[in-house]
Design a protein around this motif. Sequence first.
Motif, PDB file in Angstrom:
ATOM      1  N   ILE A 165      -6.209 -12.087   3.431  1.00 39.50           N
ATOM      2  CA  ILE A 165      -6.027 -10.735   3.961  1.00 39.50           C
ATOM      3  C   ILE A 165      -4.544 -10.384   4.079  1.00 39.50           C
ATOM      4  O   ILE A 165      -4.113  -9.293   3.687  1.00 39.50           O
ATOM      5  CB  ILE A 165      -6.723 -10.591   5.333  1.00 39.50           C
ATOM      6  N   TYR A 166      -3.737 -11.287   4.630  1.00 38.14           N
ATOM      7  CA  TYR A 166      -2.308 -11.006   4.791  1.00 38.14           C
ATOM      8  C   TYR A 166      -1.677 -10.658   3.449  1.00 38.14           C
ATOM      9  O   TYR A 166      -0.921  -9.685   3.338  1.00 38.14           O
ATOM     10  CB  TYR A 166      -1.604 -12.225   5.402  1.00 38.14           C
ATOM     11  N   ASP A 167      -1.989 -11.438   2.416  1.00 35.85           N
ATOM     12  CA  ASP A 167      -1.391 -11.200   1.101  1.00 35.85           C
ATOM     13  C   ASP A 167      -1.859  -9.879   0.500  1.00 35.85           C
ATOM     14  O   ASP A 167      -1.074  -9.134  -0.098  1.00 35.85           O
ATOM     15  CB  ASP A 167      -1.746 -12.342   0.145  1.00 35.85           C
ATOM     16  N   ILE A 168      -3.146  -9.569   0.638  1.00 33.21           N
ATOM     17  CA  ILE A 168      -3.692  -8.345   0.038  1.00 33.21           C
ATOM     18  C   ILE A 168      -2.987  -7.106   0.579  1.00 33.21           C
ATOM     19  O   ILE A 168      -2.714  -6.161  -0.166  1.00 33.21           O
ATOM     20  CB  ILE A 168      -5.205  -8.260   0.297  1.00 33.21           C
ATOM     21  N   TYR A 169      -2.682  -7.119   1.868  1.00 35.12           N
ATOM     22  CA  TYR A 169      -2.046  -5.957   2.497  1.00 35.12           C
ATOM     23  C   TYR A 169      -0.532  -6.115   2.626  1.00 35.12           C
ATOM     24  O   TYR A 169       0.105  -5.329   3.339  1.00 35.12           O
ATOM     25  CB  TYR A 169      -2.672  -5.709   3.872  1.00 35.12           C
ATOM     26  N   ALA A 170       0.035  -7.103   1.934  1.00 34.12           N
ATOM     27  CA  ALA A 170       1.482  -7.354   1.977  1.00 34.12           C
ATOM     28  C   ALA A 170       1.985  -7.491   3.412  1.00 34.12           C
ATOM     29  O   ALA A 170       3.112  -7.123   3.727  1.00 34.12           O
ATOM     30  CB  ALA A 170       2.235  -6.250   1.235  1.00 34.12           C
ATOM     31  N   GLY A 171       1.123  -7.984   4.286  1.00 29.98           N
ATOM     32  CA  GLY A 171       1.507  -8.238   5.672  1.00 29.98           C
ATOM     33  C   GLY A 171       1.612  -7.014   6.555  1.00 29.98           C
ATOM     34  O   GLY A 171       1.947  -7.130   7.743  1.00 29.98           O
ATOM     35  N   ARG A 172       1.333  -5.847   6.013  1.00 31.62           N
ATOM     36  CA  ARG A 172       1.535  -4.601   6.760  1.00 31.62           C
ATOM     37  C   ARG A 172       0.619  -4.530   7.984  1.00 31.62           C
ATOM     38  O   ARG A 172      -0.609  -4.586   7.874  1.00 31.62           O
ATOM     39  CB  ARG A 172       1.277  -3.400   5.851  1.00 31.62           C
ATOM     40  N   GLY A 173       1.216  -4.417   9.167  1.00 27.16           N
ATOM     41  CA  GLY A 173       0.488  -4.243  10.402  1.00 27.16           C
ATOM     42  C   GLY A 173      -0.157  -5.503  10.952  1.00 27.16           C
ATOM     43  O   GLY A 173      -0.817  -5.453  11.995  1.00 27.16           O
ATOM     44  N   ILE A 174       0.022  -6.624  10.294  1.00 23.62           N
ATOM     45  CA  ILE A 174      -0.647  -7.854  10.712  1.00 23.62           C
ATOM     46  C   ILE A 174       0.251  -8.627  11.667  1.00 23.62           C
ATOM     47  O   ILE A 174       1.420  -8.890  11.367  1.00 23.62           O
ATOM     48  CB  ILE A 174      -1.045  -8.694   9.486  1.00 23.62           C
ATOM     49  N   THR A 175      -0.299  -9.005  12.808  1.00 26.96           N
ATOM     50  CA  THR A 175       0.491  -9.684  13.838  1.00 26.96           C
ATOM     51  C   THR A 175       0.385 -11.198  13.757  1.00 26.96           C
ATOM     52  O   THR A 175       1.260 -11.910  14.246  1.00 26.96           O
ATOM     53  CB  THR A 175       0.062  -9.221  15.245  1.00 26.96           C
ATOM     54  N   ASP A 176      -0.684 -11.713  13.169  1.00 28.85           N
ATOM     55  CA  ASP A 176      -0.832 -13.162  13.025  1.00 28.85           C
ATOM     56  C   ASP A 176      -1.795 -13.421  11.874  1.00 28.85           C
ATOM     57  O   ASP A 176      -2.684 -12.600  11.601  1.00 28.85           O
ATOM     58  CB  ASP A 176      -1.377 -13.786  14.317  1.00 28.85           C
ATOM     59  N   SER A 177      -1.624 -14.559  11.191  1.00 30.45           N
ATOM     60  CA  SER A 177      -2.492 -14.832  10.047  1.00 30.45           C
ATOM     61  C   SER A 177      -2.685 -16.328   9.859  1.00 30.45           C
ATOM     62  O   SER A 177      -1.859 -17.138  10.284  1.00 30.45           O
ATOM     63  CB  SER A 177      -1.912 -14.221   8.769  1.00 30.45           C
ATOM     64  N   PRO A 197       0.844  -1.202   0.000  1.00 30.51           N
ATOM     65  CA  PRO A 197       0.000   0.000   0.000  1.00 30.51           C
ATOM     66  C   PRO A 197       0.880   1.252   0.000  1.00 30.51           C
ATOM     67  O   PRO A 197       1.969   1.251   0.579  1.00 30.51           O
ATOM     68  CB  PRO A 197      -0.779  -0.126   1.316  1.00 30.51           C
ATOM     69  N   PRO A 198       0.417   2.330  -0.638  1.00 27.18           N
ATOM     70  CA  PRO A 198       1.271   3.506  -0.808  1.00 27.18           C
ATOM     71  C   PRO A 198       1.479   4.338   0.446  1.00 27.18           C
ATOM     72  O   PRO A 198       2.348   5.202   0.476  1.00 27.18           O
ATOM     73  CB  PRO A 198       0.534   4.320  -1.878  1.00 27.18           C
ATOM     74  N   HIS A 199       0.671   4.121   1.470  1.00 27.51           N
ATOM     75  CA  HIS A 199       0.868   4.861   2.723  1.00 27.51           C
ATOM     76  C   HIS A 199       0.325   4.022   3.873  1.00 27.51           C
ATOM     77  O   HIS A 199      -0.201   2.913   3.677  1.00 27.51           O
ATOM     78  CB  HIS A 199       0.227   6.252   2.679  1.00 27.51           C
ATOM     79  N   LYS A 200       0.442   4.545   5.067  1.00 28.07           N
ATOM     80  CA  LYS A 200       0.054   3.837   6.276  1.00 28.07           C
ATOM     81  C   LYS A 200      -1.422   3.425   6.231  1.00 28.07           C
ATOM     82  O   LYS A 200      -2.277   4.206   5.799  1.00 28.07           O
ATOM     83  CB  LYS A 200       0.311   4.748   7.473  1.00 28.07           C
ATOM     84  N   ILE A 201      -1.693   2.218   6.682  1.00 27.47           N
ATOM     85  CA  ILE A 201      -3.051   1.684   6.618  1.00 27.47           C
ATOM     86  C   ILE A 201      -3.593   1.375   8.017  1.00 27.47           C
ATOM     87  O   ILE A 201      -2.857   1.353   8.999  1.00 27.47           O
ATOM     88  CB  ILE A 201      -3.116   0.425   5.724  1.00 27.47           C
ATOM     89  N   LEU A 202      -4.881   1.101   8.066  1.00 31.39           N
ATOM     90  CA  LEU A 202      -5.578   0.838   9.323  1.00 31.39           C
ATOM     91  C   LEU A 202      -4.841  -0.171  10.192  1.00 31.39           C
ATOM     92  O   LEU A 202      -4.680   0.040  11.404  1.00 31.39           O
ATOM     93  CB  LEU A 202      -6.993   0.318   9.016  1.00 31.39           C
ATOM     94  N   MET A 203      -4.397  -1.268   9.610  1.00 28.93           N
ATOM     95  CA  MET A 203      -3.773  -2.336  10.395  1.00 28.93           C
ATOM     96  C   MET A 203      -2.548  -1.841  11.151  1.00 28.93           C
ATOM     97  O   MET A 203      -2.278  -2.258  12.283  1.00 28.93           O
ATOM     98  CB  MET A 203      -3.388  -3.505   9.497  1.00 28.93           C
ATOM     99  N   GLU A 204      -1.793  -0.948  10.533  1.00 27.53           N
ATOM    100  CA  GLU A 204      -0.593  -0.425  11.192  1.00 27.53           C
ATOM    101  C   GLU A 204      -0.955   0.473  12.377  1.00 27.53           C
ATOM    102  O   GLU A 204      -0.289   0.447  13.414  1.00 27.53           O
ATOM    103  CB  GLU A 204       0.257   0.321  10.163  1.00 27.53           C
ATOM    104  N   TYR A 205      -2.017   1.249  12.217  1.00 24.84           N
ATOM    105  CA  TYR A 205      -2.472   2.079  13.341  1.00 24.84           C
ATOM    106  C   TYR A 205      -2.916   1.201  14.513  1.00 24.84           C
ATOM    107  O   TYR A 205      -2.629   1.513  15.668  1.00 24.84           O
ATOM    108  CB  TYR A 205      -3.632   2.968  12.898  1.00 24.84           C
ATOM    109  N   VAL A 206      -3.613   0.115  14.207  1.00 28.12           N
ATOM    110  CA  VAL A 206      -4.077  -0.782  15.268  1.00 28.12           C
ATOM    111  C   VAL A 206      -2.894  -1.456  15.953  1.00 28.12           C
ATOM    112  O   VAL A 206      -2.824  -1.532  17.184  1.00 28.12           O
ATOM    113  CB  VAL A 206      -5.053  -1.834  14.699  1.00 28.12           C
ATOM    114  N   GLN A 207      -1.945  -1.926  15.147  1.00 26.38           N
ATOM    115  CA  GLN A 207      -0.770  -2.579  15.716  1.00 26.38           C
ATOM    116  C   GLN A 207       0.003  -1.634  16.630  1.00 26.38           C
ATOM    117  O   GLN A 207       0.498  -2.029  17.698  1.00 26.38           O
ATOM    118  CB  GLN A 207       0.140  -3.085  14.597  1.00 26.38           C
ATOM    119  N   GLU A 208       0.087  -0.369  16.245  1.00 26.65           N
ATOM    120  CA  GLU A 208       0.805   0.614  17.057  1.00 26.65           C
ATOM    121  C   GLU A 208       0.136   0.849  18.413  1.00 26.65           C
ATOM    122  O   GLU A 208       0.785   1.321  19.348  1.00 26.65           O
ATOM    123  CB  GLU A 208       0.921   1.939  16.295  1.00 26.65           C
TER     124      GLU A 208
END
Length: 391
Positions: free
Chosen positions: A238-250, A216-227
């Motif tokens: 889901i993990y693949d669609i978001y390239a794993g960004r912000g995802i803690t388990d899949s 994704p070109p900028h910060k996404i919801l998952m990263e905000y939640v992880q933070e």
Amino acid sequence: MPRRVIIIVLDSVGIGEMPDAGKYGDLGSHTLGNIARLRGGLHLPHLEKLGLGNIDSILGVLAHPNPDSNFGKMAERSVGKDTTTGHWEMAGVILDRPLPTFPHGFPLDFIERYELAIGRRVLGNVVASGTEIIQRLGDEHVRTGKPIVYTSADSVFQVAAHEDVIPLAELTRICQIARTMLLDDMQVGRVIARPFLGETGHFYRSPNRHDFAIDPPHKILMEYVQERGIEVCAVGKIYDIYAGRGITDSETTKGNMEGVRKTLDYMAKVEAGLIMTNLVDFDMLYGHRNNVEGYAQAIEEFDERLPEIYTALRSEDMLIITADHGCDPTMPGSDHTREYVPLLVFGQKLKKGVNLGVRSTFADLGATVAEYLGTEPIANGKSFYSEIKGG
């Protein structure tokens, strides 16, 4: 108590053409409505009680006088109608140009460079159904060892190979090479490894698919939640669609019902955070194959599982049921369709029966999740949490 949001994306379950559907060749599309009409009705008692029939007219699904959830539909603001675009918009990314597609196959000079990079010649390089092309080219692939390259109406570069001819590790390698080469105007949304098994006349796709998405070109919801220090659990692709960004388990899945089961598994152990699930069978097995009856049965099968999901909900949970685009199996061709997507939002401590109207972007969903979980606001979207917040 800690809060959780469970988002279930019914992949391709659209609910009527958007105003710009004509630009996409999708006038008359209505995935749920047209399936119900041709099928003679849908039996969805639990989705009906949530308020699905309050969103739009669906044969067999009545508008409920006192729906248990809040209801509405969402318009896609991004240009496009593919999986990546729809999911990204939910997470706060709005694209102003579509991800590239290749209706005549990939340029020959690119294919030649790709063959040199992977050390193999390839077959195909056409637009095709994944199930059809392995029957058509499977024997030649087994005989020659050449991987099958194909695409679709989506922004994808797909590589099919028999697991006994090109092992999964090697298929992964050649797909990763494609991902690094597909840049700029050729930067497709996903490179997909499509392994298959079987023998002549009976080739079938194995469940070992893997997607390699662009970032994704900028910060996404998952990263905000992880933070926030809480979990982000992904089910299905889901993990693949978001390239794993912000995802803690899949967890990957081999079908809708396994997707439901693994969602329930997460709900049993995750204390706080976001659980997001994609149920892909609607799209992959039925929408693209113009299988009206199969699609109808899959929706009804999901509806039958909803009581298990209700039972697993905690008092502070927010359950959201939606989709990422349409794929009306009654329309000519097998492409996705430019449609609104349903929005059902349920929680024991939320209001009930609020008509959320037509949201101007899928990002409103992400903005609402961010507010509910107490993160910083995401880049786009307007939260509707204040409209449904309980007393």
